[in-house]
Design a protein around this motif. Structure first.
Motif, PDB file in Angstrom:
ATOM      1  N   TRP A   1       2.437   0.144  60.259  1.00 14.52           N
ATOM      2  CA  TRP A   1       3.579  -0.705  60.593  1.00 14.52           C
ATOM      3  C   TRP A   1       4.153  -1.422  59.373  1.00 14.52           C
ATOM      4  O   TRP A   1       5.357  -1.691  59.310  1.00 14.52           O
ATOM      5  N   GLY A   2       3.290  -1.753  58.395  1.00 13.86           N
ATOM      6  CA  GLY A   2       3.713  -2.590  57.276  1.00 13.86           C
ATOM      7  C   GLY A   2       4.028  -1.832  56.001  1.00 13.86           C
ATOM      8  O   GLY A   2       4.146  -2.457  54.943  1.00 13.86           O
ATOM      9  N   LYS A   3       4.180  -0.504  56.075  1.00 11.69           N
ATOM     10  CA  LYS A   3       4.321   0.263  54.836  1.00 11.69           C
ATOM     11  C   LYS A   3       5.568  -0.107  54.046  1.00 11.69           C
ATOM     12  O   LYS A   3       5.622   0.098  52.823  1.00 11.69           O
ATOM     13  N   ASP A   4       6.577  -0.679  54.690  1.00  5.77           N
ATOM     14  CA  ASP A   4       7.818  -1.006  53.990  1.00  5.77           C
ATOM     15  C   ASP A   4       8.005  -2.500  53.757  1.00  5.77           C
ATOM     16  O   ASP A   4       9.054  -2.894  53.227  1.00  5.77           O
ATOM     17  N   ILE A   5       7.042  -3.338  54.120  1.00  8.95           N
ATOM     18  CA  ILE A   5       7.189  -4.755  53.812  1.00  8.95           C
ATOM     19  C   ILE A   5       6.982  -4.940  52.311  1.00  8.95           C
ATOM     20  O   ILE A   5       6.296  -4.142  51.663  1.00  8.95           O
ATOM     21  N   PRO A   6       7.582  -5.959  51.712  1.00  8.10           N
ATOM     22  CA  PRO A   6       7.595  -6.053  50.243  1.00  8.10           C
ATOM     23  C   PRO A   6       6.232  -5.982  49.586  1.00  8.10           C
ATOM     24  O   PRO A   6       6.084  -5.357  48.524  1.00  8.10           O
ATOM     25  N   ILE A   7       5.223  -6.610  50.187  1.00  3.01           N
ATOM     26  CA  ILE A   7       3.922  -6.652  49.505  1.00  3.01           C
ATOM     27  C   ILE A   7       3.184  -5.323  49.559  1.00  3.01           C
ATOM     28  O   ILE A   7       2.182  -5.154  48.864  1.00  3.01           O
ATOM     29  N   ALA A   8       3.646  -4.363  50.370  1.00  2.00           N
ATOM     30  CA  ALA A   8       2.938  -3.091  50.533  1.00  2.00           C
ATOM     31  C   ALA A   8       3.599  -1.935  49.807  1.00  2.00           C
ATOM     32  O   ALA A   8       2.959  -0.899  49.591  1.00  2.00           O
ATOM     33  N   VAL A   9       4.843  -2.085  49.413  1.00  2.00           N
ATOM     34  CA  VAL A   9       5.567  -0.982  48.760  1.00  2.00           C
ATOM     35  C   VAL A   9       4.846  -0.577  47.468  1.00  2.00           C
ATOM     36  O   VAL A   9       4.467  -1.421  46.659  1.00  2.00           O
ATOM     37  N   GLY A  10       4.641   0.727  47.294  1.00  2.00           N
ATOM     38  CA  GLY A  10       4.009   1.238  46.077  1.00  2.00           C
ATOM     39  C   GLY A  10       2.503   1.124  46.059  1.00  2.00           C
ATOM     40  O   GLY A  10       1.869   1.461  45.047  1.00  2.00           O
ATOM     41  N   GLN A  11       1.894   0.686  47.150  1.00  2.00           N
ATOM     42  CA  GLN A  11       0.444   0.505  47.202  1.00  2.00           C
ATOM     43  C   GLN A  11      -0.157   1.406  48.280  1.00  2.00           C
ATOM     44  O   GLN A  11       0.544   2.049  49.054  1.00  2.00           O
ATOM     45  N   ASN A  12      -1.507   1.462  48.287  1.00  2.00           N
ATOM     46  CA  ASN A  12      -2.235   2.245  49.302  1.00  2.00           C
ATOM     47  C   ASN A  12      -1.753   3.696  49.299  1.00  2.00           C
ATOM     48  O   ASN A  12      -1.304   4.226  50.317  1.00  2.00           O
ATOM     49  N   ASN A  13      -1.853   4.335  48.126  1.00  2.00           N
ATOM     50  CA  ASN A  13      -1.246   5.649  47.928  1.00  2.00           C
ATOM     51  C   ASN A  13      -2.163   6.822  48.248  1.00  2.00           C
ATOM     52  O   ASN A  13      -1.680   7.947  48.415  1.00  2.00           O
TER      53      ASN A  13
END
Length: 634
Positions: free
Chosen positions: A263-275
């Protein structure tokens, strides 16, 4: 200081933790979409910081330090020491040895930025608001946040989580002690009330809350058994985070898979992480075996704790060919004290002169030369690595004012003598230190009979140093220390037990001496109660392993927590440091401002890495297919 999900990812309350929170939050307004409906005329805030203005505005899209175009995919195999027998984080340290992997399946209300020293931005929560007196905080959940089963995250989940952590977690029961109530005050709003105003850290401590699914924990498992948040379990729990448990072999491995519709893949703190598509945690009980497995490409990433092994164990073809890489990462914004702590619950350790004699017996300089290639410096502070907070010279100014309020409760040396660890390294220094140790022991009522140290009743003095089987680094240091204690007539037993037994014994304070690490941040706060307060001394699972019950320490901790300015906080931290040092609650070990990693060259990362993220692995890195193909061909 924050006790965060990143802390739990280390797998132990003794490990190093994330940047912490504590003082003078300067908070920006939340996005205009809901800027006008905060209760009592307050403003919603999208970020919380302890120093100055926060870096990122309310409408920021991502952190500067991530690669927003990082490819998703690939597998990374991660080393974990010891073993595990539970997936229930709530009772970690009390019931079962919990896998560090499970922390990645959950989200918190807020999450830390890695390029600011002490700043948090919304994760499950899109904003927070609180009054000037810090008497309560209200958090608002993001619309669309949901569990892996598709159900929404609700205020009821937040309240359930707070009550579960506070009632059952050895660590968080003390950490949340001053949060008295959590209540639903809106469709997505939860208000947390504090026991008194003025504690600037409590709004941010609340934001670190890891949220659990109430409906799952109050439901039944596949066999129809009712779940119990107070019990150890190996049933993979339901989460809301970027990963979920795919498979596991109890005690040996855990595989997490990336949640593709997180659900949170596009919230600011998650972008570019958990790749990475998969995170595979491989458990090893012995460091020597783990190093050989790494060299054989059985896993990808290893944190090397031993300076000696770093210098000598990796002269192998993959390293020489730069397929297996060695890299040092600088640790910023974090200090610590590490040492052998005495269990003051045992009457044999109550005399400070005896504890001080143990310190004189440790020849750090020779140990550092022989075992550690001279890389370390000795801990001389409980905030070693944070110069602003380290007690040096004699107390003066505000620090002296604080210490004057507890003058009758602290050793007189606090006011008259700058603290310095004894210096060894030469035969002359070692003899002088052992003579001083002998003098202190005699003054404390001990004497030598038949080459054995005996107390006033004639009973031989013995000590057991407890360690973990397979922890060769700590074992080498203890073996080095043992002959020096024996020269004083002390009978020394070194006992190594498996990880589960070790954690159970430490949790229940069933030891005489054991290695302890107290991580610290530049902004100490409420966590000092768990570290050193009388209230924590008898609470199983607390971080007060020595069992310190000192009214002066308690009073100074409150001065830290309720400091009205950064200057007051610094002065109180120095005062605490000085009092702890002069009570000799531990024999200080050593510190090093780098972390050593060895890893296979099949990954890439942002450049530069964030200042406070150390390596940033695995959150910020990604699987590099070209590097992996090249590595496979070589």
């Amino acid at each position: 200081m924050a006790i965060t999900r990143r802390h739990l990812l280390q797998g132990s309350a003794l490990a190093a933790i994330a940047p912490a929170l504590g003082l003078n939050p300067s908070l920006s307004a939340i996005t205009p979409a809901f800027a006008d409906d905060a209760p009592n005329g307050l403003k919603w805030r999208h970020g919380l910081s302890t120093y100055g203005e926060i870096k990122y505005p309310a409408d920021f899209k991502r952190y500067d330090y991530v690669n927003p175009d990082a490819p998703k995919g690939g597998v990374v195999r991660l080393f974990q020491p010891g073993t595990y027998d539970s997936f229930n984080l709530v009772v970690a340290g009390l019931k079962g040895t919990v896998s560090a992997a499970v922390a990645r399946i959950y989200d918190s209300l807020m999450e830390a930025s890695l390029d600011e020293p002490d700043t948090y931005y919304g994760e499950l929560a899109e904003g927070a608001t609180f009054p000037d007196d810090f008497s309560y905080v209200t958090y608002r959940l993001r619309p669309g946040s949901r569990w892996h089963d598709g159900k929404p995250v609700t205020p009821e989940d937040v309240i359930f989580s707070f009550e579960a952590w506070k009632a059952n977690s050895p660590m968080f029961s003390g950490y949340y002690r001053h949060i008295t109530k959590a209540e639903k005050v809106g469709d997505r709003d939860i208000k947390f009330t504090f026991d008194s105003p003025g504690n600037r850290e409590l709004p941010m401590i609340t934001g670190q809350l890891i949220i659990l699914p109430r409906h799952w924990w109050e439901g039944t498992d596949a066999q129809g058994n009712k779940r119990d948040v107070t019990a150890s379990t190996l049933e993979p729990p339901l989460g809301s985070g970027p990963y979920k448990i795919k498979e596991f072999v109890a005690g040996r491995s855990v595989v997490l898979e990336r949640v593709k519709d997180y659900w949170g893949k596009d919230i600011p703190i998650a972008v570019g992480q958990n790749n990475f598509d998969e995170l595979r945690y491989e458990y090893f009980r012995d460091d020597t075996v783990a190093r050989e497995a790494l060299k054989a490409d059985q896993f990808d990433w290893y944190g090397e704790r031993s300076a000696k092994e770093w210098a000598s164990a990796y002269d192998v073809p993959p390293v020489r060919e730069k397929r297996l890489l060695k890299e040092l990462f600088t640790v910023r914004n974090q200090g610590r004290m590490q040492g052998w702590v005495f269990n003051l619950r045992r009457p044999k350790f109550t005399d400070v002169r005896l504890r001080r004699a143990f310190n004189y017996a440790f020849d750090f300089e020779e140990m550092n030369r022989v075992l550690s290639t001279g890389e370390y410096h000795r801990d001389s502070s409980y905030f070693d690595g944070i110069p602003d907070l380290m007690a040096t010279g004699l107390p003066e100014g505000k620090e002296l004012e604080i210490l004057e309020t507890v003058r009758d409760k602290v050793p007189p040396e606090v006011f008259t003598t700058p603290y310095k660890d004894p210096v060894g390294g030469t035969p002359e220094n070692v003899r002088a230190n052992l003579r001083e140790a002998t003098r202190l022991l005699k003054e404390a009522g001990f004497e030598i009979r038949d080459r054995k140290l005996v107390d006033s009743s004639g009973q031989p003095f013995t000590v057991e140093i407890l360690g973990i089987s397979g922890d060769s680094g700590m074992e080498r240091i203890a073996l080095f220390y043992k002959p020096s204690l024996e020269r004083l007539g002390i009978t020394v037993n070194l006992r190594a037990v498996d990880t589960v037994q070790y954690q159970n014994r430490v949790r229940d304070f069933d030891f005489e001496m054991v290695t302890q690490v107290w991580p610290q941040s530049i902004s100490p706060g409420n966590e000092q109660r768990d570290n050193f307060s009388s209230q924590a001394a008898d609470r199983p699972g607390s971080n007060n392993l020595p069992g310190i019950k000192n009214p002066a320490v308690d009073a100074i901790i409150e001065r830290i927590i309720f400091a009205g300015s950064r200057a007051d906080q610094i002065a109180a931290a120095k005062a605490l440091d000085r009092v702890l040092l002069w009570n000799f609650y531990c024999v200080p070990h050593f510190n090093y401002d780098k972390q050593r990693y060895v890893y296979w060259d099949r990954f890439s990362r942002p450049d530069p890495l964030p200042k406070y993220g150390v390596s940033g692995f695995p959150n910020l890195w990604w699987y590099d297919a070209d590097k992996a193909a090249k590595l496979k061909r070589s």
